[in-house]
Scaffold this motif. Structure first.
Motif, PDB file in Angstrom:
ATOM      1  N   CYS A 143      -4.247  14.696   5.759  1.00  6.93           N
ATOM      2  CA  CYS A 143      -2.892  15.490   6.499  1.00  6.93           C
ATOM      3  C   CYS A 143      -1.849  15.555   5.509  1.00  6.93           C
ATOM      4  CB  CYS A 143      -2.451  14.614   7.652  1.00  6.93           C
ATOM      5  SG  CYS A 143      -1.249  15.074   8.687  1.00  6.93           S
ATOM      6  N   PHE A 144      -1.520  14.655   4.803  1.00  5.60           N
ATOM      7  CA  PHE A 144      -0.598  14.953   3.782  1.00  5.60           C
ATOM      8  C   PHE A 144      -0.806  15.890   2.712  1.00  5.60           C
ATOM      9  CE2 PHE A 144       1.245  10.149   4.314  1.00  5.60           C
ATOM     10  CZ  PHE A 144       1.962  10.845   5.104  1.00  5.60           C
ATOM     11  N   GLN A 145      -2.173  15.982   2.282  1.00  6.95           N
ATOM     12  CA  GLN A 145      -2.419  16.873   1.198  1.00  6.95           C
ATOM     13  C   GLN A 145      -2.278  18.435   2.155  1.00  6.95           C
ATOM     14  OE1 GLN A 145      -3.686  16.207  -1.937  1.00  6.95           O
ATOM     15  NE2 GLN A 145      -3.108  18.300  -2.139  1.00  6.95           N
ATOM     16  N   SER A 146      -2.706  18.421   3.046  1.00  5.57           N
ATOM     17  CA  SER A 146      -2.458  19.965   3.540  1.00  5.57           C
ATOM     18  C   SER A 146      -0.971  20.280   4.004  1.00  5.57           C
ATOM     19  CB  SER A 146      -3.168  19.834   5.092  1.00  5.57           C
ATOM     20  OG  SER A 146      -2.553  20.475   5.995  1.00  5.57           O
ATOM     21  N   MET A 147      -0.330  19.113   4.002  1.00  9.34           N
ATOM     22  CA  MET A 147       1.085  19.365   4.114  1.00  9.34           C
ATOM     23  C   MET A 147       1.876  19.798   2.793  1.00  9.34           C
ATOM     24  SD  MET A 147       2.332  16.107   6.593  1.00  9.34           S
ATOM     25  CE  MET A 147       4.375  16.544   6.700  1.00  9.34           C
ATOM     26  N   VAL A 148       1.117  19.159   1.632  1.00 12.90           N
ATOM     27  CA  VAL A 148       1.855  19.450   0.271  1.00 12.90           C
ATOM     28  C   VAL A 148       1.318  21.128   0.013  1.00 12.90           C
ATOM     29  CG1 VAL A 148       1.231  18.895  -2.161  1.00 12.90           C
ATOM     30  CG2 VAL A 148       1.464  16.941  -0.697  1.00 12.90           C
ATOM     31  N   ASN A 149      -0.100  21.491   0.361  1.00 10.20           N
ATOM     32  CA  ASN A 149      -0.583  22.822   0.000  1.00 10.20           C
ATOM     33  C   ASN A 149       0.394  23.529   0.873  1.00 10.20           C
ATOM     34  OD1 ASN A 149      -2.629  21.496  -1.260  1.00 10.20           O
ATOM     35  ND2 ASN A 149      -4.208  21.399   0.298  1.00 10.20           N
ATOM     36  N   ASP A 150       0.798  23.432   2.008  1.00  9.43           N
ATOM     37  CA  ASP A 150       1.566  24.214   2.706  1.00  9.43           C
ATOM     38  C   ASP A 150       3.091  24.210   2.542  1.00  9.43           C
ATOM     39  OD1 ASP A 150      -0.828  24.813   4.086  1.00  9.43           O
ATOM     40  OD2 ASP A 150      -0.459  23.719   5.879  1.00  9.43           O
ATOM     41  N   LYS A 151       3.385  23.445   1.264  1.00  2.00           N
ATOM     42  CA  LYS A 151       4.646  23.309   0.899  1.00  2.00           C
ATOM     43  C   LYS A 151       5.790  22.621   1.825  1.00  2.00           C
ATOM     44  CE  LYS A 151       4.313  26.998  -2.641  1.00  2.00           C
ATOM     45  NZ  LYS A 151       3.543  25.975  -3.613  1.00  2.00           N
ATOM     46  N   VAL A 152       5.260  21.992   2.915  1.00  2.00           N
ATOM     47  CA  VAL A 152       6.050  21.376   3.813  1.00  2.00           C
ATOM     48  C   VAL A 152       6.707  20.213   3.442  1.00  2.00           C
ATOM     49  CG1 VAL A 152       5.961  20.061   6.051  1.00  2.00           C
ATOM     50  CG2 VAL A 152       4.454  21.912   5.964  1.00  2.00           C
ATOM     51  N   ILE A 153       6.224  19.309   2.511  1.00  2.00           N
ATOM     52  CA  ILE A 153       6.585  18.247   1.626  1.00  2.00           C
ATOM     53  C   ILE A 153       6.351  18.630   0.187  1.00  2.00           C
ATOM     54  CG2 ILE A 153       6.552  16.583   3.549  1.00  2.00           C
ATOM     55  CD1 ILE A 153       3.712  15.530   2.340  1.00  2.00           C
ATOM     56  N   GLU A 154       7.136  17.989  -0.683  1.00  2.00           N
ATOM     57  CA  GLU A 154       6.919  18.624  -2.098  1.00  2.00           C
ATOM     58  C   GLU A 154       5.880  17.862  -2.651  1.00  2.00           C
ATOM     59  OE1 GLU A 154      10.672  18.548  -4.367  1.00  2.00           O
ATOM     60  OE2 GLU A 154      11.756  19.160  -2.651  1.00  2.00           O
ATOM     61  N   GLU A 155       5.694  16.560  -2.530  1.00  2.00           N
ATOM     62  CA  GLU A 155       4.727  15.842  -2.999  1.00  2.00           C
ATOM     63  C   GLU A 155       4.055  14.731  -2.266  1.00  2.00           C
ATOM     64  OE1 GLU A 155       6.063  13.115  -6.350  1.00  2.00           O
ATOM     65  OE2 GLU A 155       8.027  13.397  -5.647  1.00  2.00           O
ATOM     66  N   MET A 156       2.826  14.366  -2.797  1.00  2.00           N
ATOM     67  CA  MET A 156       2.034  13.322  -1.962  1.00  2.00           C
ATOM     68  C   MET A 156       2.867  11.874  -1.601  1.00  2.00           C
ATOM     69  SD  MET A 156      -0.711  12.288  -0.513  1.00  2.00           S
ATOM     70  CE  MET A 156      -1.980  13.640  -0.630  1.00  2.00           C
ATOM     71  N   PRO A 157       3.160  11.527  -0.481  1.00  2.00           N
ATOM     72  CA  PRO A 157       3.921  10.422  -0.332  1.00  2.00           C
ATOM     73  C   PRO A 157       3.026   8.959  -0.566  1.00  2.00           C
ATOM     74  CG  PRO A 157       3.847  11.756   1.686  1.00  2.00           C
ATOM     75  CD  PRO A 157       2.976  12.263   0.816  1.00  2.00           C
ATOM     76  N   ILE A 158       1.808   9.286  -0.910  1.00  2.00           N
ATOM     77  CA  ILE A 158       0.957   7.989  -0.614  1.00  2.00           C
ATOM     78  C   ILE A 158       1.183   7.388  -2.070  1.00  2.00           C
ATOM     79  CG2 ILE A 158      -1.605   7.195  -0.692  1.00  2.00           C
ATOM     80  CD1 ILE A 158      -2.077   9.234   1.432  1.00  2.00           C
ATOM     81  N   THR A 159       1.286   6.121  -2.004  1.00  2.00           N
ATOM     82  CA  THR A 159       1.641   5.377  -3.370  1.00  2.00           C
ATOM     83  C   THR A 159       0.326   4.608  -3.775  1.00  2.00           C
ATOM     84  OG1 THR A 159       2.368   3.626  -2.119  1.00  2.00           O
ATOM     85  CG2 THR A 159       4.097   4.938  -2.843  1.00  2.00           C
ATOM     86  N   ASP A 160      -0.433   4.306  -3.091  1.00  2.00           N
ATOM     87  CA  ASP A 160      -1.763   3.613  -3.633  1.00  2.00           C
ATOM     88  C   ASP A 160      -2.838   3.875  -2.468  1.00  2.00           C
ATOM     89  OD1 ASP A 160      -3.207   1.909  -4.745  1.00  2.00           O
ATOM     90  OD2 ASP A 160      -1.740   0.174  -5.084  1.00  2.00           O
ATOM     91  N   PHE A 161      -4.067   3.126  -2.707  1.00  2.00           N
ATOM     92  CA  PHE A 161      -5.324   3.405  -1.918  1.00  2.00           C
ATOM     93  C   PHE A 161      -4.790   2.111  -1.109  1.00  2.00           C
ATOM     94  CE2 PHE A 161      -6.869   5.679  -5.371  1.00  2.00           C
ATOM     95  CZ  PHE A 161      -7.842   6.525  -4.511  1.00  2.00           C
ATOM     96  N   LEU A 162      -5.710   2.090   0.001  1.00  2.00           N
ATOM     97  CA  LEU A 162      -5.460   1.110   1.154  1.00  2.00           C
ATOM     98  C   LEU A 162      -6.917   0.613   1.701  1.00  2.00           C
ATOM     99  CD1 LEU A 162      -3.359  -0.446   2.900  1.00  2.00           C
ATOM    100  CD2 LEU A 162      -3.856   1.527   4.516  1.00  2.00           C
ATOM    101  N   GLY A 163      -7.309  -0.422   1.675  1.00  2.00           N
ATOM    102  CA  GLY A 163      -8.615  -0.883   2.069  1.00  2.00           C
ATOM    103  C   GLY A 163      -8.395  -2.070   2.908  1.00  2.00           C
TER     104      GLY A 163
END
Lengths: 241, 241, 241, 241, 241, 241
Positions: A143-163
């Protein structure tokens, strides 16, 4: 010492994970995650507003909802809308999922938006809350990647992986990724959430039957850490990053 | 390294505990527990039936309910009956209290009865869930003692003491028994429940702001263990056993 | 004629009143009122808005909420949020408290604000609704005084004192301030609210067992008036005005 | 002193009452009562069980439910099922109706049965709660008579007539049976319920705008007593007894 | 072929309709419709806003609510506010009424307003949903006419008449306007809504006991069409247009 | 006349159906049905009791529940448990599914048992209620077959096949199996349920935009009948009977 787990796995063995991305055509992030028979639809939805306590702070929010379809379990569950209330277990789980996801996101980069992660369990065979976190992470990423692609947000807000993984003591043996039959008779039941550096994000440990010592607890953490690293490796492979 | 906690305490210092037994005249177990400004009424009530899943198994059950009066907090809380639902935090807390109390009771000795532990917060200044466990344990003890005296049950079903404490990382320092102002800006927030032998009954650790490592986590457990032993010493003194 | 009330009081004797002001540290008005074993926390909270029907009229509002903790009564009460609804008795009581308090306040001097009076019964031994009015009045006074001191409002909006008492016919005798055991078997049950001039603000009289004549009714009003004057004297002493 | 009431009535004049018995064909007691524009359907239904607190005591119960159709009032009311809750005014009214009816019935003669009195307001023009009591009494009478005829109960359990009226102080004048426009600006609002001997069953008096003295109160009671006797005369004529 | 319907009617005979306009004095459109023993109050209320999905589109909305008073049926119905929910049948009916009325209104001529049609069943003897449509149409007409008269809207937004009837197969015979006893044992149950040109607006047909063929279905439609034309003739006469 | 449907289908063309049996391991009947992008999990569960109105009549019951996961639609749906109520559309749909399934089952052969059919929509692209009926029928068949195999019931209680389809008028053209984009702008919307003999079980036709004549209606029925026969052929092939 030899153990015979219900499904023949080794004590530190995670069930096979399958993950289908773009599972629902109109959601920007949607995943079908399967860990053994545990199967969950995780979707991500962005809403252009934040809860009242965050208004005007230039900061986003992530919230999760969790539910099970009635026959996801051996006994049919009465729907919460028929019961007239959401039960305590559901509340506990969706709060855990939400907190965990927030821990790896820079909410300022999200702007004043709310990300809804919906986790709907189709079949439950143990570990639904941890699989929701693992799968919800990918839905959020997409979802975030799609927002970045659509320039809704400037950069990916995820800071790390999560398991995330469940671990427990069953028949005096420590084992990870408990299936329903193991979970049912576990003496100790624990859920662990970590990032890619092995740092802790959430620990919820419960003595179901007997208290546990520090040593056992450390062994449970060790075995969880290994399992989570394998899950994060899987996420890396899936995302190709 | 010198720290200045809001109220001048040392990092490993628990706030003064006051406990008034028999706080409500018609309850067999009722306690008013004060930990600093955190003040909670804990009562115990026995009901001669068990939930459906336990019927006919000769075994009892313990369940907890938790609520806050509207002005127990700086902002007035809307009552759950007005909101039309119990919120997630409340559900999470009352499940934690119930599980913790069950961990030190031999439910078979209770017979087919349910013990209700009600925890009503009069004033909240951090640590209400752990104070509810510490105080609820005494209310439960008094109620069971009265049942033993009345020969309703043959022997005391409690198997061990039960203490709980909050611990957190605030301004990069590990400290126990966080008051509201500390809790509010804690980077890591953890609740620990132990018995008198220092064994673990519940751990709930949350990275509010940044993930934490195993080392920090172990230090938090160490400091909690000491604090809980002091709380259990207090319980021993109160109960005279 | 000699009567022996349950607790040895005379028929026109009010139980000892204790009142602790500033009972909760972060509320601007908060009182713990005790009348015999009846014990209630009353708090006052100001909100900077009014209900829809008052918007734009330059006038404030006072509303009351009343609840009992589960073990405030001999039989544990199921919480309204668990029942899924507020019961009729609670609604009836909180409407009475709200109306009574509004009767001694100039709502225009309050401005477009709502004052919430929360009355939470810790232990109930008869007369909880009248004790809520008597205690709620002090909580309201303290809250308004603090608003005057903070120059939020220009002058004290309270126009008179406010006292309330229960009265009833028990075993054919008229008596005030009924405790639970008396209330339980009262033939007639009445609640009276008056100001310092002995004027009536609310009367709620109910023939529980047999209808009552005008003469009995007048005697009940007489004995109530005296009791309320004693309560208002107590309020004067407490407030030093 | 000359008064001009909205509808030209004298201050002690009750609006014309119309009462249609057997208003609904399948109910054993059903009445359509009209007092001016106030119009209410009152029905009586017998259920062969009692509330839990009466089980096994050989005694019946009477309970009332009150509701208004949405356009019974000038402003459309949102239905309680849409609001998700019964409001406080409704609760207060239905409790008053139930208590009043119980006061003139020997509940032992009813056996272990519950009588439901449903009062549904079609149009509201003041005095709906008192008209519900007056009309509900006839519906109850007809239902009990039918039970006597069918030999379900041995004898009529009603012990007396039951009449109710509203009274108030409007523009400093005491007047009975207030219509909506009068009720709206009443300084004092009171509802009185009496039996045929003029004995009191319920009094609910509220100072809406200013407190009232004993003298005014006695005048209000006097004027109510006369009005209620006229209502009870009407009931006698209707029932032919 | 001779049939004997419960009330002696012919198979294609509609029960006598009575319609009282201006049934409630303060509603701009209000009707009491009687079809045999089925009796319903229908009222129309205009609200100056539209549901969120229509905001800013310059277009109005019509919505219907339906309820039954508890003793409108042989068995007393528990009120939805006591059950805590609106049941499925009620939802199904009020959606049908709303859709049908919208079908004969030019919603643009209504402007951004919502028309609420409330249908409250006083007595139910079959056909309450179709009588609600037939009566609701007149209440709507009167309300719109009053809006035209008050120059709130420029012209009447109604585009056609609207009539509705039930039809069914009972004892293998097709009959219209089923009363409760017929409806109860109908093999097929159908509701039809049409305009004055005999065009279809809604059909809801259900095989209660056995499936039905196209031929039977066409006969049911034929008989419905005739009945609806008679109903629309009645509406024309009532409205004098 | 040439039409270009959104997905290139002919007007009488049903989307490809995929059906996965035994979709959930612990349900005796569970199906994943896909019709184009419309995807639904249908499960069957037997409960050994019947609703109160059927007790002691030796007869079973079939009831359906329908829900959509939040992102099954382009706009995320708020869960009913969060809204606090089941909406009208859901009620309407689950009543339709239940009635349709009951029409092809001999409920006496089921004994005093309730069959729950749960239909949970994973993705919605038009026709979810009819696909729920088509898929629910197979889930029901598999569940009953398993009961016959386990000798819980003596013989298969299903009396016929059951197929359902949507049909509508879009851009003045009659077409079956509308996808979301077609459904959205349909002038007439109809759902038809039939058995293998082409007999009618349910018809629900709604004029969304303009009324429809008998001729159009008959054409819609004709095209539906063909589509349903193709669906029933598919069911035959799947079940091999």
């Amino acid at each position: 010492m030899t153990t015979t787990r219900v499904d023949g796995r080794k004590n530190d063995e995670v069930r096979e994970i399958k993950l289908t991305r773009n599972y629902i055509s109109h959601a920007k992030g949607s995943v079908f995650i399967e860990m053994g028979n545990t199967r969950i639809v995780c979707t991500a939805t962005v809403e252009d507003k934040v809860p009242p306590f965050l208004k005007g702070k230039g900061c986003g929010w992530i919230t999760a909802e969790y539910d099970m379809i009635p026959r996801s379990t051996p006994q049919r569950i009465i729907r919460p809308q028929v019961m007239g209330r959401i039960n305590g277990r559901t509340h506990e789980i969706q709060r855990l999922i939400g907190r965990s996801l927030r821990a790896v996101v820079d909410l300022k980069k999200l702007g004043e938006r709310t990300l809804w992660i919906d986790c709907d369990v189709i079949e439950a065979d143990g570990g639904t809350r941890t699989a929701s976190i693992t799968g919800g992470f990918i839905a959020m990423y997409d979802c975030f990647q799609s927002m970045v692609n659509d320039k809704v947000i400037e950069e990916m807000p995820i800071t790390d992986f999560l398991g995330a993984i469940s671990v427990g003591i069953v028949d005096n043996q420590i084992m990870v990724d408990l299936c329903f039959q193991e979970d049912f008779r576990a003496q100790v039941d624990m859920n662990v959430v970590m990032n890619s550096r092995g740092e802790l994000i959430e620990i919820q440990a419960t003595a179901e039957e007997k208290p546990f010592g520090r040593e056992e607890f450390n062994q449970m953490l060790d075995i969880s850490a290994k399992a989570i690293q394998r899950i994060i490796d899987f996420q890396r492979k899936i995302l190709g990053i």
